[in-house]
Design a protein around this motif. Structure first.
Motif, PDB file in Angstrom:
ATOM      1  N   THR A   1       0.829  -1.215   0.000  1.00  0.00           N
ATOM      2  CA  THR A   1       0.000   0.000   0.000  1.00  0.00           C
ATOM      3  C   THR A   1       0.856   1.255   0.000  1.00  0.00           C
ATOM      4  O   THR A   1       0.560   2.223  -0.705  1.00  0.00           O
ATOM      5  N   ALA A   2       1.918   1.237   0.799  1.00  0.00           N
ATOM      6  CA  ALA A   2       2.797   2.407   0.850  1.00  0.00           C
ATOM      7  C   ALA A   2       3.501   2.592  -0.483  1.00  0.00           C
ATOM      8  O   ALA A   2       3.698   3.728  -0.950  1.00  0.00           O
ATOM      9  N   ARG A   3       3.875   1.508  -1.115  1.00  0.00           N
ATOM     10  CA  ARG A   3       4.652   1.614  -2.345  1.00  0.00           C
ATOM     11  C   ARG A   3       3.824   2.234  -3.467  1.00  0.00           C
ATOM     12  O   ARG A   3       4.325   3.030  -4.267  1.00  0.00           O
ATOM     13  N   TYR A   4       2.553   1.896  -3.532  1.00  0.00           N
ATOM     14  CA  TYR A   4       1.726   2.482  -4.585  1.00  0.00           C
ATOM     15  C   TYR A   4       1.426   3.953  -4.309  1.00  0.00           C
ATOM     16  O   TYR A   4       1.245   4.744  -5.243  1.00  0.00           O
ATOM     17  N   LEU A   5       1.374   4.341  -3.044  1.00  0.00           N
ATOM     18  CA  LEU A   5       1.256   5.763  -2.729  1.00  0.00           C
ATOM     19  C   LEU A   5       2.523   6.494  -3.162  1.00  0.00           C
ATOM     20  O   LEU A   5       2.468   7.599  -3.713  1.00  0.00           O
ATOM     21  N   TRP A   6       3.689   5.891  -2.956  1.00  0.00           N
ATOM     22  CA  TRP A   6       4.943   6.495  -3.415  1.00  0.00           C
ATOM     23  C   TRP A   6       4.994   6.557  -4.939  1.00  0.00           C
ATOM     24  O   TRP A   6       5.594   7.474  -5.496  1.00  0.00           O
ATOM     25  N   LEU A   7       4.362   5.574  -5.597  1.00  0.00           N
ATOM     26  CA  LEU A   7       4.273   5.631  -7.056  1.00  0.00           C
ATOM     27  C   LEU A   7       3.486   6.878  -7.475  1.00  0.00           C
ATOM     28  O   LEU A   7       3.890   7.595  -8.404  1.00  0.00           O
ATOM     29  N   ARG A   8       2.391   7.138  -6.796  1.00  0.00           N
ATOM     30  CA  ARG A   8       1.601   8.340  -7.094  1.00  0.00           C
ATOM     31  C   ARG A   8       2.442   9.594  -6.923  1.00  0.00           C
ATOM     32  O   ARG A   8       2.423  10.504  -7.757  1.00  0.00           O
ATOM     33  N   GLU A   9       3.230   9.645  -5.865  1.00  0.00           N
ATOM     34  CA  GLU A   9       4.062  10.815  -5.624  1.00  0.00           C
ATOM     35  C   GLU A   9       5.137  10.964  -6.702  1.00  0.00           C
ATOM     36  O   GLU A   9       5.479  12.087  -7.099  1.00  0.00           O
ATOM     37  N   ALA A  10       5.648   9.861  -7.187  1.00  0.00           N
ATOM     38  CA  ALA A  10       6.637   9.926  -8.265  1.00  0.00           C
ATOM     39  C   ALA A  10       6.019  10.478  -9.540  1.00  0.00           C
ATOM     40  O   ALA A  10       6.617  11.307 -10.240  1.00  0.00           O
ATOM     41  N   LEU A  11       4.817  10.038  -9.846  1.00  0.00           N
ATOM     42  CA  LEU A  11       4.119  10.547 -11.033  1.00  0.00           C
ATOM     43  C   LEU A  11       3.797  12.029 -10.867  1.00  0.00           C
ATOM     44  O   LEU A  11       3.887  12.807 -11.824  1.00  0.00           O
ATOM     45  N   GLU A  12       3.439  12.441  -9.647  1.00  0.00           N
ATOM     46  CA  GLU A  12       3.182  13.856  -9.381  1.00  0.00           C
ATOM     47  C   GLU A  12       4.442  14.692  -9.584  1.00  0.00           C
ATOM     48  O   GLU A  12       4.381  15.797 -10.134  1.00  0.00           O
ATOM     49  N   ALA A  13       5.583  14.179  -9.128  1.00  0.00           N
ATOM     50  CA  ALA A  13       6.833  14.916  -9.269  1.00  0.00           C
ATOM     51  C   ALA A  13       7.147  15.162 -10.735  1.00  0.00           C
ATOM     52  O   ALA A  13       7.567  16.268 -11.124  1.00  0.00           O
ATOM     53  N   ALA A  14       6.957  14.151 -11.572  1.00  0.00           N
ATOM     54  CA  ALA A  14       7.191  14.315 -13.011  1.00  0.00           C
ATOM     55  C   ALA A  14       6.256  15.359 -13.594  1.00  0.00           C
ATOM     56  O   ALA A  14       6.657  16.184 -14.435  1.00  0.00           O
ATOM     57  N   ASN A  15       5.000  15.360 -13.149  1.00  0.00           N
ATOM     58  CA  ASN A  15       4.034  16.343 -13.648  1.00  0.00           C
ATOM     59  C   ASN A  15       4.417  17.764 -13.240  1.00  0.00           C
ATOM     60  O   ASN A  15       4.247  18.715 -14.017  1.00  0.00           O
ATOM     61  N   LEU A  16       4.917  17.933 -12.028  1.00  0.00           N
ATOM     62  CA  LEU A  16       5.326  19.266 -11.582  1.00  0.00           C
ATOM     63  C   LEU A  16       6.476  19.804 -12.429  1.00  0.00           C
ATOM     64  O   LEU A  16       6.513  20.996 -12.756  1.00  0.00           O
ATOM     65  N   VAL A  17       7.418  18.946 -12.781  1.00  0.00           N
ATOM     66  CA  VAL A  17       8.522  19.383 -13.642  1.00  0.00           C
ATOM     67  C   VAL A  17       7.972  19.873 -14.977  1.00  0.00           C
ATOM     68  O   VAL A  17       8.356  20.944 -15.468  1.00  0.00           O
ATOM     69  N   ARG A  18       7.061  19.128 -15.565  1.00  0.00           N
ATOM     70  CA  ARG A  18       6.517  19.499 -16.881  1.00  0.00           C
ATOM     71  C   ARG A  18       5.703  20.785 -16.790  1.00  0.00           C
ATOM     72  O   ARG A  18       5.788  21.655 -17.671  1.00  0.00           O
ATOM     73  N   CYS A  19       4.906  20.917 -15.738  1.00  0.00           N
ATOM     74  CA  CYS A  19       4.117  22.149 -15.577  1.00  0.00           C
ATOM     75  C   CYS A  19       5.022  23.343 -15.314  1.00  0.00           C
ATOM     76  O   CYS A  19       4.796  24.440 -15.843  1.00  0.00           O
ATOM     77  N   GLY A  20       6.041  23.146 -14.503  1.00  0.00           N
ATOM     78  CA  GLY A  20       6.969  24.229 -14.232  1.00  0.00           C
ATOM     79  C   GLY A  20       7.648  24.726 -15.488  1.00  0.00           C
ATOM     80  O   GLY A  20       7.841  25.934 -15.678  1.00  0.00           O
ATOM     81  N   ARG A  21       8.007  23.804 -16.379  1.00  0.00           N
ATOM     82  CA  ARG A  21       8.624  24.201 -17.642  1.00  0.00           C
ATOM     83  C   ARG A  21       7.681  25.075 -18.460  1.00  0.00           C
ATOM     84  O   ARG A  21       8.102  26.070 -19.070  1.00  0.00           O
ATOM     85  N   MET A  22       6.395  24.730 -18.485  1.00  0.00           N
ATOM     86  CA  MET A  22       5.439  25.519 -19.263  1.00  0.00           C
ATOM     87  C   MET A  22       5.269  26.912 -18.670  1.00  0.00           C
ATOM     88  O   MET A  22       5.254  27.909 -19.400  1.00  0.00           O
ATOM     89  N   VAL A  23       5.150  26.989 -17.356  1.00  0.00           N
ATOM     90  CA  VAL A  23       4.975  28.289 -16.699  1.00  0.00           C
ATOM     91  C   VAL A  23       6.198  29.173 -16.934  1.00  0.00           C
ATOM     92  O   VAL A  23       6.081  30.357 -17.281  1.00  0.00           O
TER      93      VAL A  23
END
Length: 577
Positions: free
Chosen positions: A500-522
């Motif tokens: 259960t913890a590992r899949y929550l960490w997977l979500r956080e990893a996917l979020e981190a990638a999304n923040l990088v992409r959004c930051g680049r656009m901004v």
């Protein structure tokens, strides 16, 4: 079964809605009301999104207190308030549809503030930028309007038996022949990969608040919808613009608490720097007090005081409420007084420490008046996932108004789009590619953790994309985020641990990638706009420039490269200056 196997679950629907805040729920109700089969996906187990942080009220031209008001005047106010950057075709419909949303909520029993005659009470004076009083508030001086709305929407969703699947983070849109065909998501509780085949998709995932260290957004507002839409090749617009609002960030127990500072200022609160100076007149000498300043103005003044070394030891300014009438404080803001007192701050004599926080995202999917993508057929957006609803600055009360209005537009349009159409075919290579990407995160045994990437993004964004921007800082930000994408994201991994913890960490990893992409656009959009407009303040281009910059900045991915171009703003009812 190996943890990295990601078993696939497949579903079909007419309209797939991603996000279950006010915008997503209204979209679902309207699409279902038009006869469409609807599935709603939500990254967290509960409904609400950013709607849940809406407190003071929202704007709708109901003409309850002044019969001269109407949606067209609200439309004109909104265009002017956004410095003419807004999508006028969309805004014209939005200002009509949020009246419809208000009538729906009243019919469903919303406890909005009413007068002795039982009619809606929208106040006696208009909020800044509004021609007439059009605030819709909940009964009581300061009640949680967002919670009231979400309680009603959740009840209506249950009554209509609209399926909501929680704990699902959408990670990719499926595209077939230039049109949307569905989406892929991860159930971060079970570890399943969900593949949805849909005729239309509405993205209503909220904003990009967690790009910033200072934000009042929930922790899960990580720009997921913006990232997947851009990755799919959709055009994004106005990404340089966002809305800031003063929030409390000290003591640590109240970090990110949104105390609705405008209400305190209107009641007699004042802003002070570390020298005890009331600083707003240094920036806006024509304003009689802080309460008469627009939100962008007061946030600019506070940010510049902090950045020029006149902030508190904790990097904020002081909101002194000692001049606020005690009876008002203990009735209208009793819950907040109690909340701060538990954190060790007595607001009857001690100031709160506040700073401009990223509050609302104004950039998003470039759409037409039907809330449909300009480049991908069948892809719609609502709420903060839409670009062009606020321009460079949104008026107070317009965020929730836009969420409800665009929710209706997107839901009705998606249902119309899906009517009588067969389900589109899915490109299985896209599904396989997304499965392989996520398996790679799970299978990697070492590398860079999501928390480290998130912190690095927030550090560079907070430093160079707050309310004081310049070419040097923006260029540095672009380079640092590009380096993160090229060097750190390939090493992003999910630590070992319980399932259960590992899949929550997977979500956080996917979020981190999304923040990088959004930051680049901004950062790319902010670097391109060589003027100051709204909360986009360039010290190297300090003035608004209506000669050169009555243009929207449009971004899109082209073979992995982020491309930037401009197009002139197109008026549709309000002449440009």
């Amino acid at each position: 079964m190996p943890m990295s196997s990601l078993p696939i679950v497949r579903r079909e629907t007419d309209v797939l809605i991603v996000g279950a805040g006010g915008a997503g729920c209204f979209a679902a109700l309207k699409a279902a009301g038009r006869g469409a089969n609807v599935i709603v996906l939500n990254k967290v187990p509960w409904l609400g999104g950013n709607t849940m942080i809406a407190r003071a009220g929202y704007s709708a031209a109901m003409a309850a207190n002044d019969p001269r008001d109407n949606p067209d005047i609200h439309f004109h106010d909104t265009v002017r308030g956004g410095d003419y950057m807004g999508n006028q075709r969309l805004l014209k419909v939005l200002c009509q549809k949020n009246v419809e949303a208000t009538l729906d909520l009243l019919e469903w029993g919303a406890a909005f503030r009413k007068g002795p005659d039982g009619r809606l009470d929208q106040g006696k004076t208009p909020n800044a930028g509004h021609t007439y009083p059009r605030a819709v508030r909940v009964a009581g001086e300061y009640s949680h309007v967002g919670k009231v709305i979400m309680d009603l929407l959740q009840l209506r969703m249950k009554e209509r038996r609209i399926e909501v699947i929680g704990n699902v983070m959408v990670t990719r849109l499926l595209i077939s022949r230039g049109k949307v065909a569905g989406a892929v998501g991860v159930d971060w509780r079970s570890g399943s990969l969900l593949v949805f085949n849909a005729k239309a998709v509405v993205v209503a995932t909220g904003g990009t608040g967690r790009l910033y260290r200072y934000t009042d957004n929930p922790t899960y507002m990580t720009g997921d919808g913006h990232a997947v839409m851009a990755d799919a090749g959709a055009e994004m617009v106005d990404m340089e613009f966002c809305d800031f609002q003063l929030a409390a960030f000290y003591p640590p127990q109240i970090f990110g608490y949104p105390p609705n500072c405008s209400g305190w200022l209107a009641a007699g609160g004042i802003l002070l720097n570390s020298r005890g100076e009331r600083f707003f007149s240094r920036y806006f000498p024509d304003r009689p007090n802080e309460a008469e300043c627009l939100r962008t103005e007061i946030n600019k003044a506070a940010a510049w005081e902090i950045l020029e070394g006149r902030g508190s030891p904790n990097g904020m300014v002081y909101l002194n409420c000692s001049g606020v009438p005690r009876d008002w404080m203990m009735t209208a803001r009793k819950d907040m007084v109690s909340h701060f007192k538990r954190a060790g701050v007595d607001l009857t004599w001690q100031p709160m420490e506040v700073a401009p926080a990223n509050h609302t995202c104004l950039g998003g999917l470039r759409v037409d008046e039907h809330a449909e993508s300009s480049t991908i057929g069948g892809l719609f957006a609502a709420g903060e996932s839409v670009g062009g609803w606020g321009g460079s600055n949104r008026l107070g009360g317009n965020a929730l108004a836009a969420a409800l209005g665009t929710g209706i537009i997107a839901g009705e349009s998606a249902a119309a789009r899906s009517r009588d159409l067969p389900l589109p075919g899915i490109d299985e290579d896209q599904v396989a590619g997304e499965r392989s990407r996520i398996q790679g995160l799970l299978g990697r045994k070492e590398g860079v953790k999501a928390g480290e990437i998130k912190s690095r993004v927030q550090e560079v964004i907070q430093e160079n994309l707050w309310l004081k921007r310049n070419a040097e800082g923006l260029q540095s930000t672009v380079k640092k985020l590009e380096a993160l994408e090229k060097e750190a994201l390939p090493d992003l991994y999910v630590p070992r641990g319980r399932r259960t913890a590992r899949y929550l960490w997977l979500r956080e990893a996917l979020e981190a990638a999304n923040l990088v992409r959004c930051g680049r656009m901004v950062a790319a959009a902010a670097l391109a706009r060589e003027e100051s407009r709204g909360s986009h303040q360039r010290t190297d281009f300090p003035e608004i420039d209506n000669v050169k910059w009555l243009k929207n900045i449009i971004l899109h991915q082209d073979d992995g490269t982020l491309k930037v171009r401009t197009e002139p703003v197109t008026p549709a009812g309000v002449p440009l200056p």
